[in-house]
Design a protein around this motif. Structure first.
Motif, PDB file in Angstrom:
ATOM      1  N   LYS A   1       0.851  -1.186   0.000  1.00 11.97           N
ATOM      2  CA  LYS A   1       0.000   0.000   0.000  1.00 11.97           C
ATOM      3  C   LYS A   1       0.886   1.235   0.000  1.00 11.97           C
ATOM      4  CE  LYS A   1      -4.516   0.993   1.744  1.00 11.97           C
ATOM      5  NZ  LYS A   1      -5.527   0.804   2.777  1.00 11.97           N
ATOM      6  N   ASN A   2       0.655   2.112  -0.947  1.00  8.63           N
ATOM      7  CA  ASN A   2       1.476   3.309  -1.059  1.00  8.63           C
ATOM      8  C   ASN A   2       0.896   4.431  -0.207  1.00  8.63           C
ATOM      9  OD1 ASN A   2       3.562   4.983  -2.195  1.00  8.63           O
ATOM     10  ND2 ASN A   2       2.025   5.878  -3.535  1.00  8.63           N
ATOM     11  N   GLN A   3       1.115   4.328   1.101  1.00 11.33           N
ATOM     12  CA  GLN A   3       0.617   5.363   1.995  1.00 11.33           C
ATOM     13  C   GLN A   3       1.579   5.570   3.158  1.00 11.33           C
ATOM     14  OE1 GLN A   3      -3.414   4.096   2.766  1.00 11.33           O
ATOM     15  NE2 GLN A   3      -4.249   5.521   1.276  1.00 11.33           N
ATOM     16  N   THR A   4       1.771   6.824   3.540  1.00 17.48           N
ATOM     17  CA  THR A   4       2.595   7.110   4.715  1.00 17.48           C
ATOM     18  C   THR A   4       1.784   7.974   5.665  1.00 17.48           C
ATOM     19  OG1 THR A   4       3.572   8.833   3.357  1.00 17.48           O
ATOM     20  CG2 THR A   4       4.951   6.932   3.806  1.00 17.48           C
ATOM     21  N   GLU A   5       2.064   7.843   6.958  1.00 14.51           N
ATOM     22  CA  GLU A   5       1.293   8.557   7.975  1.00 14.51           C
ATOM     23  C   GLU A   5       1.528  10.063   7.892  1.00 14.51           C
ATOM     24  OE1 GLU A   5       0.000   7.012  11.381  1.00 14.51           O
ATOM     25  OE2 GLU A   5      -0.601   5.512   9.890  1.00 14.51           O
ATOM     26  N   LYS A   6       2.831  10.413   7.834  1.00 17.90           N
ATOM     27  CA  LYS A   6       3.185  11.822   7.929  1.00 17.90           C
ATOM     28  C   LYS A   6       3.543  12.385   6.571  1.00 17.90           C
ATOM     29  CE  LYS A   6       6.303  13.749  10.584  1.00 17.90           C
ATOM     30  NZ  LYS A   6       7.563  13.545  11.305  1.00 17.90           N
ATOM     31  N   VAL A   7       3.144  13.629   6.337  1.00 16.46           N
ATOM     32  CA  VAL A   7       3.557  14.283   5.104  1.00 16.46           C
ATOM     33  C   VAL A   7       5.036  14.645   5.256  1.00 16.46           C
ATOM     34  CG1 VAL A   7       3.194  16.232   3.573  1.00 16.46           C
ATOM     35  CG2 VAL A   7       1.249  15.197   4.720  1.00 16.46           C
TER      36      VAL A   7
ATOM     37  N   CYS B   1      -0.002   8.837  -8.313  1.00 16.03           N
ATOM     38  CA  CYS B   1       1.095   8.029  -8.869  1.00 16.03           C
ATOM     39  C   CYS B   1       2.470   8.615  -8.578  1.00 16.03           C
ATOM     40  CB  CYS B   1       0.965   7.908 -10.383  1.00 16.03           C
ATOM     41  SG  CYS B   1      -0.577   7.188 -10.913  1.00 16.03           S
ATOM     42  N   HIS B   2       2.525   9.886  -8.204  1.00 14.90           N
ATOM     43  CA  HIS B   2       3.832  10.528  -8.043  1.00 14.90           C
ATOM     44  C   HIS B   2       4.067  11.029  -6.621  1.00 14.90           C
ATOM     45  CE1 HIS B   2       5.023  10.527 -12.271  1.00 14.90           C
ATOM     46  NE2 HIS B   2       3.820  10.934 -12.605  1.00 14.90           N
ATOM     47  N   SER B   3       3.572  10.304  -5.628  1.00 10.75           N
ATOM     48  CA  SER B   3       3.863  10.686  -4.250  1.00 10.75           C
ATOM     49  C   SER B   3       3.821   9.430  -3.383  1.00 10.75           C
ATOM     50  CB  SER B   3       2.854  11.708  -3.733  1.00 10.75           C
ATOM     51  OG  SER B   3       1.692  11.066  -3.241  1.00 10.75           O
ATOM     52  N   ASN B   4       4.138   9.601  -2.102  1.00 12.66           N
ATOM     53  CA  ASN B   4       4.093   8.447  -1.194  1.00 12.66           C
ATOM     54  C   ASN B   4       2.714   8.263  -0.580  1.00 12.66           C
ATOM     55  OD1 ASN B   4       6.758   7.966  -1.719  1.00 12.66           O
ATOM     56  ND2 ASN B   4       7.502   9.108   0.054  1.00 12.66           N
ATOM     57  N   ASN B   5       1.724   8.975  -1.116  1.00  6.98           N
ATOM     58  CA  ASN B   5       0.368   8.857  -0.588  1.00  6.98           C
ATOM     59  C   ASN B   5      -0.656   8.749  -1.702  1.00  6.98           C
ATOM     60  OD1 ASN B   5      -0.031   8.798   2.335  1.00  6.98           O
ATOM     61  ND2 ASN B   5       1.255  10.634   2.275  1.00  6.98           N
ATOM     62  N   THR B   6      -1.086   7.537  -1.957  1.00  2.92           N
ATOM     63  CA  THR B   6      -2.122   7.329  -2.969  1.00  2.92           C
ATOM     64  C   THR B   6      -3.479   7.351  -2.286  1.00  2.92           C
ATOM     65  OG1 THR B   6      -0.632   5.965  -4.271  1.00  2.92           O
ATOM     66  CG2 THR B   6      -2.985   5.730  -4.720  1.00  2.92           C
ATOM     67  N   ASN B   7      -4.406   8.065  -2.897  1.00  4.81           N
ATOM     68  CA  ASN B   7      -5.768   8.080  -2.418  1.00  4.81           C
ATOM     69  C   ASN B   7      -6.497   6.972  -3.199  1.00  4.81           C
ATOM     70  OD1 ASN B   7      -8.104   8.888  -1.245  1.00  4.81           O
ATOM     71  ND2 ASN B   7      -8.170  10.907  -2.199  1.00  4.81           N
TER      72      ASN B   7
ATOM     73  N   LEU C   1       9.404  10.621 -10.881  1.00  8.29           N
ATOM     74  CA  LEU C   1       9.114  11.869 -10.187  1.00  8.29           C
ATOM     75  C   LEU C   1       8.347  11.559  -8.913  1.00  8.29           C
ATOM     76  CD1 LEU C   1       8.551  15.020 -10.071  1.00  8.29           C
ATOM     77  CD2 LEU C   1       6.563  14.578 -11.495  1.00  8.29           C
ATOM     78  N   ASN C   2       8.898  11.995  -7.767  1.00  7.57           N
ATOM     79  CA  ASN C   2       8.188  11.793  -6.506  1.00  7.57           C
ATOM     80  C   ASN C   2       8.011  13.154  -5.816  1.00  7.57           C
ATOM     81  OD1 ASN C   2       7.137  11.025  -4.072  1.00  7.57           O
ATOM     82  ND2 ASN C   2       8.589   9.354  -3.724  1.00  7.57           N
ATOM     83  N   PHE C   3       6.780  13.633  -5.810  1.00 11.17           N
ATOM     84  CA  PHE C   3       6.496  14.935  -5.189  1.00 11.17           C
ATOM     85  C   PHE C   3       6.779  14.902  -3.686  1.00 11.17           C
ATOM     86  CE2 PHE C   3       3.732  15.641  -8.983  1.00 11.17           C
ATOM     87  CZ  PHE C   3       4.178  16.910  -9.331  1.00 11.17           C
ATOM     88  N   SER C   4       6.650  13.723  -3.070  1.00 13.03           N
ATOM     89  CA  SER C   4       6.839  13.628  -1.615  1.00 13.03           C
ATOM     90  C   SER C   4       8.288  13.868  -1.207  1.00 13.03           C
ATOM     91  CB  SER C   4       6.423  12.242  -1.104  1.00 13.03           C
ATOM     92  OG  SER C   4       5.051  12.078  -1.237  1.00 13.03           O
ATOM     93  N   THR C   5       9.220  13.635  -2.112  1.00 11.94           N
ATOM     94  CA  THR C   5      10.635  13.791  -1.765  1.00 11.94           C
ATOM     95  C   THR C   5      11.298  14.829  -2.681  1.00 11.94           C
ATOM     96  OG1 THR C   5      11.150  11.920  -3.203  1.00 11.94           O
ATOM     97  CG2 THR C   5      10.882  11.433  -0.875  1.00 11.94           C
ATOM     98  N   PHE C   6      10.494  15.750  -3.174  1.00  7.00           N
ATOM     99  CA  PHE C   6      10.977  16.682  -4.195  1.00  7.00           C
ATOM    100  C   PHE C   6      12.203  17.471  -3.749  1.00  7.00           C
ATOM    101  CE2 PHE C   6      10.820  20.315  -7.098  1.00  7.00           C
ATOM    102  CZ  PHE C   6      10.631  19.658  -8.291  1.00  7.00           C
ATOM    103  N   GLN C   7      12.213  17.889  -2.463  1.00  2.00           N
ATOM    104  CA  GLN C   7      13.334  18.707  -1.987  1.00  2.00           C
ATOM    105  C   GLN C   7      14.624  17.905  -1.850  1.00  2.00           C
ATOM    106  OE1 GLN C   7      13.269  21.831  -2.049  1.00  2.00           O
ATOM    107  NE2 GLN C   7      11.058  22.041  -2.312  1.00  2.00           N
TER     108      GLN C   7
END
Ligand code: HEC
Length: 146
Positions: A22-28, A54-60, A85-91
């Motif tokens: 499951k592509n979900q994390t608790e904390k942003v 598709c491009h983050s660690n949190n899929t709805n 591309l991962n928006f969750s780790t962009f920095q």
């Protein structure tokens, strides 16, 4: 005929027990694009609705998103999408890489490549109007990470 139907039914139920991550994390994450880049609420909503699945660690996940075989397809899109591309780790990308990713986003959106078409069939809310795309592109063009 009846036998085939029963076999398909049993297989259909059986594959539901094969685990899918499951592509979900608790904390942003603190490196998250929308947490660190200034954007108006409409722009944030657009990126979130159209790209983050598709491009983050949190899929709805949609209701069918945990149903195999759809779950596998979605998972594949997530894996390949996050690779690019991962928006969750962009920095965590270097400034040069960030600028490259932003350029790539602009061309993907203006060419109508992203969001993926298969995704839009099931997610009409992720479809952007021509004006929305222009607003998003204008926003992205102004970003210039160092
Ligand atoms: C259904 C999942 C999905 C959605 C939603 C999605 N993408 Fe993608 N994206 C992918 C996949 C899979 C790839 C890698 C394969 C490819 O390029 O087709 C990718 C690749 C990319 C790339 C790299 C392309 C390259 O080759 O340089 C960019 C940039 C990108 N997406 C931006 C976006 C943006 C911006 C949005 C929202 C407007 C978005 N994507 C929505 C799945 C998705």
């Amino acid at each position: 005929m009846k036998k085939a139907a029963i076999i398909i039914l049993i297989l259909g139920i059986g594959i539901q027990f094969i685990p899918v991550p499951k592509n979900q994390t608790e904390k942003v994450s603190e490196a998250d694009f929308l947490q660190t880049m200034e954007a108006t609420i409409p722009i944030q909503n657009m990126i979130k609705a159209s790209c983050y699945d598709c491009h983050s660690n949190n899929t709805n996940y949609p209701w069918y998103g945990r149903v195999r075989p759809f779950a596998w397809l979605l998972q594949q899109h997530i894996d390949e999408g996050k690779d690019e591309l991962n928006f969750s780790t962009f920095q965590e990308y270097s400034g040069r890489m960030q600028r490259e990713k932003i350029r790539s986003m602009i061309s993907q959106i203006s060419d109508g490549e992203m969001p993926l078409k298969e995704y839009l069939w099931m997610h009409p809310e992720a479809e952007m109007t021509k004006e929305e795309k222009e607003q998003l592109i204008e926003y992205l063009e102004k970003l210039n990470p160092q």
